[in-house]
Design a protein around this motif. Structure first.
Motif, PDB file in Angstrom:
ATOM      1  N   LEU A 165      -7.664   1.046  -3.251  1.00 38.17           N
ATOM      2  CA  LEU A 165      -7.206   1.794  -2.072  1.00 38.17           C
ATOM      3  C   LEU A 165      -6.054   2.737  -2.420  1.00 38.17           C
ATOM      4  O   LEU A 165      -6.029   3.889  -1.987  1.00 38.17           O
ATOM      5  N   VAL A 166      -5.112   2.246  -3.220  1.00 38.57           N
ATOM      6  CA  VAL A 166      -3.972   3.082  -3.601  1.00 38.57           C
ATOM      7  C   VAL A 166      -4.441   4.270  -4.442  1.00 38.57           C
ATOM      8  O   VAL A 166      -3.997   5.405  -4.232  1.00 38.57           O
ATOM      9  N   LEU A 167      -5.340   4.032  -5.384  1.00 36.43           N
ATOM     10  CA  LEU A 167      -5.839   5.137  -6.213  1.00 36.43           C
ATOM     11  C   LEU A 167      -6.576   6.179  -5.371  1.00 36.43           C
ATOM     12  O   LEU A 167      -6.456   7.382  -5.617  1.00 36.43           O
ATOM     13  N   TYR A 215       0.818  -1.202   0.000  1.00 37.61           N
ATOM     14  CA  TYR A 215       0.000   0.000   0.000  1.00 37.61           C
ATOM     15  C   TYR A 215       0.859   1.262   0.000  1.00 37.61           C
ATOM     16  O   TYR A 215       0.690   2.150  -0.836  1.00 37.61           O
ATOM     17  N   VAL A 216       1.808   1.324   0.924  1.00 35.89           N
ATOM     18  CA  VAL A 216       2.648   2.513   1.053  1.00 35.89           C
ATOM     19  C   VAL A 216       3.531   2.694  -0.180  1.00 35.89           C
ATOM     20  O   VAL A 216       3.623   3.797  -0.740  1.00 35.89           O
ATOM     21  N   SER A 217       4.172   1.626  -0.620  1.00 34.07           N
ATOM     22  CA  SER A 217       5.060   1.759  -1.779  1.00 34.07           C
ATOM     23  C   SER A 217       4.260   2.061  -3.045  1.00 34.07           C
ATOM     24  O   SER A 217       4.690   2.880  -3.868  1.00 34.07           O
ATOM     25  N   GLY A 218       3.112   1.442  -3.214  1.00 35.92           N
ATOM     26  CA  GLY A 218       2.284   1.733  -4.385  1.00 35.92           C
ATOM     27  C   GLY A 218       1.830   3.181  -4.425  1.00 35.92           C
ATOM     28  O   GLY A 218       1.892   3.842  -5.465  1.00 35.92           O
ATOM     29  N   ALA A 219       1.403   3.687  -3.282  1.00 40.38           N
ATOM     30  CA  ALA A 219       0.947   5.078  -3.227  1.00 40.38           C
ATOM     31  C   ALA A 219       2.108   6.043  -3.467  1.00 40.38           C
ATOM     32  O   ALA A 219       1.983   6.991  -4.252  1.00 40.38           O
ATOM     33  N   LEU A 220       3.247   5.801  -2.828  1.00 35.85           N
ATOM     34  CA  LEU A 220       4.373   6.721  -2.980  1.00 35.85           C
ATOM     35  C   LEU A 220       4.970   6.686  -4.384  1.00 35.85           C
ATOM     36  O   LEU A 220       5.414   7.720  -4.894  1.00 35.85           O
TER      37      LEU A 220
END
Length: 182
Positions: free
Chosen positions: A143-145, A58-63
């Motif tokens: 969630l990432v989007l 989640y964190v890496s995908g968002a960043l």
């Protein structure tokens, strides 16, 4: 000032650490000291490795999306001057000001498979819409989007401010030395 900043940072951390040694159930009126039992329960939980992996995804995908997009928007805003810049900055920062609960409700409505706007738009261009909220393989993407939509403005704000505060002397020296603006 430093004492105040230290207090608002370290007091909540200390209180959280202290609370982690208690079995605290406010509804039942329980607040018993259990020592390291909570930590033993945490590290013996079978779900912990999967939860850590999903958090990392989640964190890496968002960043990985937010940082380059935020930098690009900040550079674009920096190239625009005057009233247009202020208007665009206000529009871009709007998602950041919305309560996360409202963002979650709106994202659920947008990503809803049967009547969501995302499915409708994807159907218009002939792309089969995945079940962002119903398929375990696509939930993380949804969630990432949603996170990217809400928090990219924060990255834009930080990077735009950093760009605006850069000194002009190196640019002027580069122009004198014959560098181009491109």
């Amino acid at each position: 000032m430093i004492v105040f900043l230290a207090a608002i940072i370290f007091v909540p951390i200390a209180m959280s650490l202290q609370a982690s040694f208690y079995d605290w159930q406010p509804a039942a009126g329980v607040n018993d000291f259990v020592g390291l039992k909570n930590y033993a329960d945490l590290f013996s939980d079978q779900r912990l490795p999967g939860d850590v992996i999903r958090t990392f995804q989640y964190v890496s995908g968002a960043l990985l999306i937010e940082l380059p997009v935020g930098l690009g928007i900040a550079l674009l805003l920096n190239s625009i001057a005057g009233r247009k810049q202020r208007l665009l900055l206000t529009a871009i920062l709007t998602p950041l000001m919305i309560c996360p609960v409202i963002v979650g409700v709106n994202a659920r409505q947008l990503l809803y498979y049967e009547i969501g706007a995302v499915r409708y738009l994807l159907d218009l261009v002939g792309i089969a819409s995945p079940r962002f909220l119903g398929d375990p393989h696509w939930v993380m993407v949804g969630l990432v989007l949603t996170d990217v939509w809400q928090y990219t403005p924060f990255i834009v704000l930080i990077m735009f401010t950093a760009i605006q505060t850069l000194p002009t002397e190196p640019y002027e020296a580069a122009v004198i030395d014959g560098a181009s603006r491109a």
